[in-house]
Write an enzyme that holds these catalytic residues in place. Structure first.
Site, PDB file in Angstrom:
ATOM      1  N   GLY A   1       9.335  -6.876   0.164  1.00  0.00           N
ATOM      2  CA  GLY A   1      10.466  -7.692  -0.271  1.00  0.00           C
ATOM      3  C   GLY A   1      11.319  -7.058  -1.341  1.00  0.00           C
ATOM      4  O   GLY A   1      12.423  -7.521  -1.624  1.00  0.00           O
TER       5      GLY A   1
ATOM      6  N   TYR B   1      -7.208 -11.723   5.729  1.00  0.00           N
ATOM      7  CA  TYR B   1      -5.989 -12.391   5.267  1.00  0.00           C
ATOM      8  C   TYR B   1      -6.288 -13.879   5.114  1.00  0.00           C
ATOM      9  O   TYR B   1      -6.420 -14.610   6.096  1.00  0.00           O
ATOM     10  CB  TYR B   1      -4.843 -12.217   6.262  1.00  0.00           C
ATOM     11  CG  TYR B   1      -4.278 -10.824   6.385  1.00  0.00           C
ATOM     12  CD1 TYR B   1      -4.578  -9.823   5.466  1.00  0.00           C
ATOM     13  CD2 TYR B   1      -3.424 -10.505   7.432  1.00  0.00           C
ATOM     14  CE1 TYR B   1      -4.040  -8.548   5.599  1.00  0.00           C
ATOM     15  CE2 TYR B   1      -2.872  -9.244   7.570  1.00  0.00           C
ATOM     16  CZ  TYR B   1      -3.184  -8.259   6.654  1.00  0.00           C
ATOM     17  OH  TYR B   1      -2.646  -7.004   6.789  1.00  0.00           O
TER      18      TYR B   1
ATOM     19  N   LEU C   1      10.254  -3.239   4.020  1.00  0.00           N
ATOM     20  CA  LEU C   1      11.089  -3.782   2.949  1.00  0.00           C
ATOM     21  C   LEU C   1      10.385  -3.678   1.606  1.00  0.00           C
ATOM     22  O   LEU C   1      10.781  -4.336   0.641  1.00  0.00           O
ATOM     23  CB  LEU C   1      11.462  -5.239   3.247  1.00  0.00           C
ATOM     24  CG  LEU C   1      12.266  -5.475   4.531  1.00  0.00           C
ATOM     25  CD1 LEU C   1      12.546  -6.959   4.720  1.00  0.00           C
ATOM     26  CD2 LEU C   1      13.556  -4.676   4.520  1.00  0.00           C
TER      27      LEU C   1
END
Length: 337
Positions: free
Chosen positions: A209, A56, A206
């Site tokens: 998003g 990351y 989610l």
């Protein structure tokens, strides 16, 4: 914040975890100060499970986490690290390397960047088709004996791989995407995890998003991979998927909560419905979004609520795959007998 054991062999963790990827990579510009403040707010709220990856931001995320944890008790955080994904200097993806010699190298760098003596949960980010899972897990088992890692996790693998890995060393949890519009684990994976006593740490609750209630057709900006590479965020797929969000919004409004809170609470509720241990990972990048996500812990969806959500967003309702064709082909979890 409630806590419980992660699977039958894993550590004690909070009922919600925090995924840190977006603080360093793939979702556009980041704010270092706000990221650290968000991690601090999560810890103060009782969130203990913090998920990162050595790739990351090519190490940036681990250094960020080290800074956020400075001066705090080590046992306050359960650090989960993914390894094996290869990057190039421009941020591109070069494959996967889960060889024993490689994972020991990755671990050495992660321990140094994080400034810790051990990692609580260590996991390959993807299955390496060139390396038997027994070899990878066997090498990790040696690292457990050496005290350098505490628990072994996996990510995005299917039932057969889970069984083979678990036969070598107990697996604490499987990290895999799960949401109202990504329900592939319900076809064999969750059942295998339940049988073996392996927890599920669900990322993408989610859908990056998409079903947060905050996404719009114009949202994706420069440096955000979603609009460029994720089929669900493109063209007619996006318009269809946002129409599903509006169905959820109508139910959320009646309940007096947000769309994101309903989506997170839905994932948590599936743990009870499926008889499995499921811990949602929320990818909040700001204190505002974190506060909203934490509010989901007190949202209790009734059987009637869940039935309405199932009618509004039935399994398979989403348009577009969760990754592009190249990335899907690399997912062991997407292979079916």
């Amino acid at each position: 914040m409630q806590t419980h054991q992660l699977g039958s062999t894993g550590p004690q963790v909070s009922q919600l975890g925090l995924g840190l990827m977006g603080m360093s990579d793939l979702y556009g510009p980041t704010d270092r100060a706000e990221s650290i403040a968000t991690i601090h707010a999560a810890l103060e709220a009782g969130v203990t499970l913090l998920d990162t990856g050595d790739f990351y931001g090519m190490g940036h995320n681990e250094l960020l986490l080290r800074e956020a944890l400075a001066g705090r008790r080590r046992e306050q955080a359960v650090i989960s690290v993914k390894f094996g994904a290869l990057r190039d200097p421009l941020g591109g993806w070069s494959g996967v390397d889960n060889r024993p010699v490689a994972l020991k190298n990755f671990l050495a760098y992660s321990l140094q960047r994080l400034g810790v003596e051990h990692i609580d949960i260590y996991r390959p980010a993807r299955l390496d088709p060139a390396v038997p899972i027994e070899d990878t897990v066997g090498a990790m088992a040696d690292l457990v004996k050496a005290g350098l890692i505490r628990h072994i996790g996996l990510s995005e693998v299917g039932p057969e791989t889970l069984r083979r890995a678990h036969a070598v060393h107990p697996i604490s949890d499987l990290q895999i995407e799960y949401s109202m519009i990504s329900r592939g684990i319900e076809d064999g994976i969750v059942q295998t995890c339940r049988e073996l006593g392996i927890a599920i740490t669900a990322y993408g609750v989610l859908s990056r998003g998409l079903i947060s209630g905050h996404w719009t057709a114009q949202r994706a900006g420069e440096g955000d991979f979603r609009g460029q590479h994720s089929p669900r965020f493109q063209g007619d797929n996006l318009r269809h998927n946002l129409s599903l969000v509006e169905r959820v919004r109508a139910i959320a409004d009646e309940l007096g909560v947000s769309v994101a809170q309903v989506a997170i609470a839905w994932v948590a509720a599936q743990g009870a419905a499926l008889g499995a241990d499921i811990v949602p990972l929320v990818g909040a990048r700001s204190r505002v979004r974190l506060a909203e996500a934490l509010g989901a812990a007190s949202v209790h969806l009734s059987a009637a609520d869940l039935a309405r959500l199932a009618q509004a967003v039935p399994a398979g309702a989403a348009a577009g795959a969760r990754y592009n064709a190249h990335a899907v082909a690399l997912l062991d979890s997407e292979r079916r007998a």
